[in-house]
Structure formats: C-alpha cells, structure tokens
Enzyme design. Structure first.
Site, PDB file in Angstrom:
ATOM      1  N   HIS A  78      -1.008   1.425 -13.081  1.00  0.00           N
ATOM      2  CA  HIS A  78      -0.340   0.229 -13.573  1.00  0.00           C
ATOM      3  C   HIS A  78       1.143   0.567 -13.753  1.00  0.00           C
ATOM      4  O   HIS A  78       1.467   1.667 -14.238  1.00  0.00           O
ATOM      5  CB  HIS A  78      -0.972  -0.207 -14.907  1.00  0.00           C
ATOM      6  CG  HIS A  78      -0.364  -1.429 -15.507  1.00  0.00           C
ATOM      7  ND1 HIS A  78      -0.615  -2.698 -14.997  1.00  0.00           N
ATOM      8  CD2 HIS A  78       0.472  -1.597 -16.547  1.00  0.00           C
ATOM      9  CE1 HIS A  78       0.064  -3.575 -15.719  1.00  0.00           C
ATOM     10  NE2 HIS A  78       0.728  -2.938 -16.664  1.00  0.00           N
ATOM     11  N   ASN A 119      -7.067   3.378 -11.781  1.00  0.00           N
ATOM     12  CA  ASN A 119      -6.076   2.356 -11.447  1.00  0.00           C
ATOM     13  C   ASN A 119      -4.700   2.865 -11.847  1.00  0.00           C
ATOM     14  O   ASN A 119      -4.552   3.626 -12.815  1.00  0.00           O
ATOM     15  CB  ASN A 119      -6.377   1.053 -12.197  1.00  0.00           C
ATOM     16  CG  ASN A 119      -5.314  -0.013 -11.931  1.00  0.00           C
ATOM     17  OD1 ASN A 119      -5.053  -0.351 -10.782  1.00  0.00           O
ATOM     18  ND2 ASN A 119      -4.695  -0.503 -12.996  1.00  0.00           N
ATOM     19  N   GLY A 167       0.772  -1.233   0.000  1.00  0.00           N
ATOM     20  CA  GLY A 167       0.000   0.000   0.000  1.00  0.00           C
ATOM     21  C   GLY A 167       0.800   1.278   0.000  1.00  0.00           C
ATOM     22  O   GLY A 167       0.358   2.293   0.558  1.00  0.00           O
ATOM     23  N   LEU A 196     -10.140  -8.591 -10.147  1.00  0.00           N
ATOM     24  CA  LEU A 196     -10.944  -7.911 -11.158  1.00  0.00           C
ATOM     25  C   LEU A 196     -12.093  -7.150 -10.494  1.00  0.00           C
ATOM     26  O   LEU A 196     -12.837  -7.713  -9.695  1.00  0.00           O
ATOM     27  CB  LEU A 196     -11.502  -8.929 -12.162  1.00  0.00           C
ATOM     28  CG  LEU A 196     -12.193  -8.339 -13.386  1.00  0.00           C
ATOM     29  CD1 LEU A 196     -11.168  -7.658 -14.312  1.00  0.00           C
ATOM     30  CD2 LEU A 196     -12.964  -9.393 -14.154  1.00  0.00           C
TER      31      LEU A 196
HETATM   32  N1  LIG Z   1     -12.277  -4.309 -14.041  1.00  0.00           N
HETATM   33  C1  LIG Z   1     -10.966  -4.048 -13.749  1.00  0.00           C
HETATM   34  N2  LIG Z   1     -10.425  -4.531 -12.614  1.00  0.00           N
HETATM   35  C2  LIG Z   1      -9.119  -4.269 -12.317  1.00  0.00           C
HETATM   36  C3  LIG Z   1      -8.316  -3.536 -13.207  1.00  0.00           C
HETATM   37  C4  LIG Z   1      -8.920  -3.034 -14.413  1.00  0.00           C
HETATM   38  O1  LIG Z   1      -8.268  -2.334 -15.238  1.00  0.00           O
HETATM   39  N3  LIG Z   1     -10.238  -3.325 -14.642  1.00  0.00           N
HETATM   40  N4  LIG Z   1      -6.969  -3.312 -12.913  1.00  0.00           N
HETATM   41  C5  LIG Z   1      -6.398  -4.242 -11.959  1.00  0.00           C
HETATM   42  C6  LIG Z   1      -4.981  -3.916 -11.592  1.00  0.00           C
HETATM   43  N5  LIG Z   1      -4.105  -4.643 -12.506  1.00  0.00           N
HETATM   44  C7  LIG Z   1      -3.286  -3.930 -13.331  1.00  0.00           C
HETATM   45  O2  LIG Z   1      -3.133  -2.699 -13.246  1.00  0.00           O
HETATM   46  C8  LIG Z   1      -4.113  -6.059 -12.554  1.00  0.00           C
HETATM   47  C9  LIG Z   1      -4.184  -6.769 -11.363  1.00  0.00           C
HETATM   48  C10 LIG Z   1      -4.203  -8.169 -11.378  1.00  0.00           C
HETATM   49  C11 LIG Z   1      -4.141  -8.852 -12.569  1.00  0.00           C
HETATM   50  C12 LIG Z   1      -4.203 -10.355 -12.577  1.00  0.00           C
HETATM   51  O3  LIG Z   1      -3.852 -10.994 -13.550  1.00  0.00           O
HETATM   52  N6  LIG Z   1      -4.645 -10.934 -11.431  1.00  0.00           N
HETATM   53  C13 LIG Z   1      -4.663 -12.396 -11.283  1.00  0.00           C
HETATM   54  C14 LIG Z   1      -4.905 -12.774  -9.817  1.00  0.00           C
HETATM   55  C15 LIG Z   1      -3.728 -12.314  -8.965  1.00  0.00           C
HETATM   56  C16 LIG Z   1      -3.911 -12.731  -7.508  1.00  0.00           C
HETATM   57  O4  LIG Z   1      -5.028 -13.105  -7.096  1.00  0.00           O
HETATM   58  O5  LIG Z   1      -2.886 -12.665  -6.768  1.00  0.00           O
HETATM   59  C17 LIG Z   1      -5.796 -12.985 -12.112  1.00  0.00           C
HETATM   60  O6  LIG Z   1      -6.842 -12.328 -12.315  1.00  0.00           O
HETATM   61  O7  LIG Z   1      -5.624 -14.159 -12.489  1.00  0.00           O
HETATM   62  C18 LIG Z   1      -4.040  -8.164 -13.771  1.00  0.00           C
HETATM   63  C19 LIG Z   1      -4.011  -6.760 -13.767  1.00  0.00           C
HETATM   64  C20 LIG Z   1      -7.258  -4.373 -10.728  1.00  0.00           C
HETATM   65  N7  LIG Z   1      -8.607  -4.726 -11.144  1.00  0.00           N
HETATM   66  N1  LIG Z   2      -1.322  -4.443 -12.441  1.00  0.00           N
HETATM   67  C1  LIG Z   2      -1.435  -3.940 -11.099  1.00  0.00           C
HETATM   68  C2  LIG Z   2      -0.073  -3.703 -10.510  1.00  0.00           C
HETATM   69  O1  LIG Z   2       0.877  -4.392 -10.840  1.00  0.00           O
HETATM   70  N2  LIG Z   2      -0.010  -2.708  -9.625  1.00  0.00           N
HETATM   71  C3  LIG Z   2       1.249  -2.363  -9.022  1.00  0.00           C
HETATM   72  O2  LIG Z   2       1.367  -2.970  -7.739  1.00  0.00           O
HETATM   73  C4  LIG Z   2       2.259  -2.163  -6.964  1.00  0.00           C
HETATM   74  C5  LIG Z   2       1.605  -1.904  -5.642  1.00  0.00           C
HETATM   75  O3  LIG Z   2       2.517  -1.264  -4.805  1.00  0.00           O
HETATM   76  P1  LIG Z   2       1.977  -0.592  -3.428  1.00  0.00           P
HETATM   77  O4  LIG Z   2       1.084  -1.616  -2.769  1.00  0.00           O
HETATM   78  O5  LIG Z   2       3.240  -0.319  -2.655  1.00  0.00           O
HETATM   79  O6  LIG Z   2       1.219   0.663  -3.825  1.00  0.00           O
HETATM   80  C6  LIG Z   2       2.480  -0.852  -7.748  1.00  0.00           C
HETATM   81  O7  LIG Z   2       3.723  -0.879  -8.428  1.00  0.00           O
HETATM   82  C7  LIG Z   2       1.351  -0.871  -8.757  1.00  0.00           C
HETATM   83  O8  LIG Z   2       1.647  -0.179  -9.957  1.00  0.00           O
END
Ligand SMILES: Nc1nc2c(c(=O)[nH]1)N[C@@H](CN(C=O)c1ccc(C(=O)N[C@@H](CCC(=O)O)C(=O)O)cc1)CN2
Ligand SMILES: NCC(=O)N[C@@H]1O[C@H](COP(=O)([O-])[O-])[C@@H](O)[C@H]1O
EC number: 2.1.2.2
Length: 292
Positions: free
Chosen positions: A186, A184, A88, A169
């Site tokens: 990324h 979000n 966080g 998600l």
């Molecule tokens: N509806 C949306 N939900 C989320 C988004 C988004 O754009 N639309 N962004 C994500 C954050 N993210 C990238 O920025 C991201 C986070 C997680 C995954 C992923 O592949 N997760 C895995 C599970 C991981 C786990 O449980 O430890 C999965 O779904 O298999 C991809 C992108 C947040 N939500």
């Molecule tokens: N696709 C989602 C993803 O990879 N998010 C990334 O997780 C980290 C969280 O750090 P934090 O918990 O220290 O803020 C950050 O680097 C953020 O961009």
C-alpha cells in the site's frame, strides 16, 4: 529527500534475560518440529544449534516463536502469483528479482481484473499465464469465480500471493485458503490513509492534504478487509512542503520497488518469523539474531 528507514524493532531483553547475550548456553534437544526461541552463542554453535524449547524471558518483551523442522537445507524455490490492475511496475521489479537472484522464486501466474492492463501485457510478453479475476460484468464468460481462482492457484502450486496495485477485494475464500501467504503493498504508512476508496493517487492526495511530514510504502498480510492485515514492513519517505500528489507518488513508488523485492526475497528464503503477539518480523539475512 527520502529517508530509507526500516522501523527496526530490536528486542531489548532485560539484563538477566537468557536472550540478552551470546553466552547463553543452549540445552541441545533432538531436532524435531518444535517451538524455537532465537538466541545463539556463536556462529559455530549456531550451525550445531539444536531445537530448544521456548524459554520465557523475564521481561515482558514479546518472544519470537517459530516452528522449524530442524532441516538445514536451502529453502526450496517458491512459486508466486502476482495480482495487478494497472501498469504493474512492482510486478516487473519482482519478476526481475526472480531473474537476477534477488528472489528465490518464480512468478508462475499473473491475475488481473483488467486483462489489457500493462501488467498483463508484460506477463504475456514474458510467457507468464494471465488469469482474469473477478469475472468482468461486461464479459461474464471471461474470468474466474472465487472457488475457481483458489483451485487454479493450488493446481499451479502457488506458495505466495502478491498483490501489487490490485484494486479489487480479495474474497474470503482466498484469504482462508492461503493463511499468512497473501501480501499487499500500500502506498502509505498504514494504519493511516488506508481502506476502501483509498488507492492510487487518491492516497497521496489524502497524505498531502493531511499535512503529514512522512509517507511511504507499507507491506502487510492480507485479511478479509482492505488494508487491515498485519504489517510486515514499511519505509519512510519525506513529504516535501510543495509536493504535488504525482511528485510524492513517484518517490513512494521508487521506495515500493526496493521494499517489495526485499520483502519477497525474505519470504522466499523463509525469513519471516511470527512474534507471540502476532506481529510478523523479518529475520536479518546477514545476522539471524536480528529482526526488523
Ligand atoms: N481482502 C483484501 N483485499 C484487498 C486488500 C486487502 O488488504 N484485503 N488490499 C487491496 C489493495 N488496496 C490497498 O492497498 C486497495 C485497493 C482498492 C481499494 C478500493 O477502494 N477499491 C474500489 C474499487 C476500485 C476499482 O474497481 O477501480 C472499491 O472497492 O470500491 C481499496 C484498497 C486489494 N485487495
Ligand atoms: N491501495 C492499493 C494501491 O493504491 N496500490 C498502489 O498502486 C500502485 C500500483 O503501481 P504498479 O502497478 O506500477 O505496481 C502502487 O503505488 C501501489 O502501492
């Protein structure tokens, strides 16, 4: 060496465009909810500026359109819900920004899928309520359903939802309940290096393996799929030839902290404007005629 480049996209209106110079006359109209095109003669006129109808510029440059209610009061302080899954650090920076005046808002809720993560611990130690979403498979009694989550966010009067390292998600119910109000961050320059499976250190590994020379954070609006929402802000971080994923991650995270606080500050000051082609822009705080 990181280069902090905000991909500024100044609008280059054609010479004969009414938007090109500050000498444009503005036909005053009674303030009302209206569509507004942004162009001002001078700071004095800007203060007295009325709502003007959108005047199509001769050029094909997309126009900035926005709805304003003609009010000139300071934007009210916004209520923020932050979603995390890990340490966080972005959440902590946003919370600090709310305290030091960088952000005209307050974090009123912390939502996580891991109730013992660092972000949740920080929230509890700062008196911020912590909710679990989605329900945990191991403890189904713990956690909210999508409809319960929407209800709670509404009950708290949340204005914006900020994902900050949240790894689940966001359900369509929430996306539809908070249109253009979920952001979000990324850790790569979308649309590259995004989507399911690309999160955390995996992103930086993919960037390095690709040979990309630049990476950096992207802040985007959230839609129903991972990382496909409208991009709002990015900043560039140089990838160094012998970077490890951890070294790149550290530099990108540093840029994330700066960019997210800046963008959340703009959101809370209502400085997000939507171009007619659907691209969101940030209005420059010092010069409202400029957008990036
Ligand atoms: N509806 C949306 N939900 C989320 C988004 C988004 O754009 N639309 N962004 C994500 C954050 N993210 C990238 O920025 C991201 C986070 C997680 C995954 C992923 O592949 N997760 C895995 C599970 C991981 C786990 O449980 O430890 C999965 O779904 O298999 C991809 C992108 C947040 N939500
Ligand atoms: N696709 C989602 C993803 O990879 N998010 C990334 O997780 C980290 C969280 O750090 P934090 O918990 O220290 O803020 C950050 O680097 C953020 O961009």
């Amino acid at each position: 060496m990181e280069s902090r480049v905000l991909f500024s996209s100044q609008f280059n209106f054609p010479v004969n465009s009414p938007f090109k110079t500050r000498e444009t006359s503005i036909a005053p109209l009674t303030p009302s909810r209206n569509v507004l095109s942004f162009s001002f003669r001078s700071p004095a006129e800007r203060c007295a500026m009325r709502i003007v109808p959108l005047v199509k510029a001769a050029s094909s440059a997309p126009q900035i359109v926005a709805e304003v209610d003609g009010s000139r009061d300071e934007p009210r302080r916004k209520k923020l819900a932050v979603f995390v899954s890990g340490g966080g650090s972005n959440f902590r920076k946003i919370h600090e920004g709310c305290s030091d005046g960088s952000v005209n808002g307050d974090v009123v809720l912390l939502v996580t899928n891991k109730k013992d993560c660092g972000g949740a611990e920080y929230a509890r130690s700062n008196g911020i309520p912590v909710l679990v979403f989605p329900k945990s498979k191991r403890e189904p009694s713990d956690g909210l359903s999508p409809s319960e989550l929407v209800d709670v966010l509404r009950k708290y009067g949340v204005d914006f939802v900020l994902l900050a390292g949240y790894l689940k998600l966001i359900p369509v119910e929430l996306v539809q309940a908070f249109p253009k109000r979920i952001l979000n961050i990324h850790p790569a320059l979308l649309p590259a290096f995004g989507g399911k499976g690309l999160y955390g250190i995996k992103v930086h590994k993919a960037v390095i393996e690709s040979g990309a020379r630049y990476s950096g954070p992207t802040i985007h609006f959230v839609d129903e799929e991972y990382d496909t929402g409208r991009i709002l802000a990015q900043s560039a971080v140089r990838v160094i030839a012998n970077d490890t994923p951890e070294e790149l991650a550290k530099r990108v995270l540093h840029e994330e902290h700066k960019l997210y606080v800046e963008v959340v500050g703009a959101i809370c000051e209502e400085r997000i404007k939507w171009r007619e082609d659907g691209v969101p822009l940030i209005q420059n705080k010092q010069n409202p005629d400029e957008y990036y």
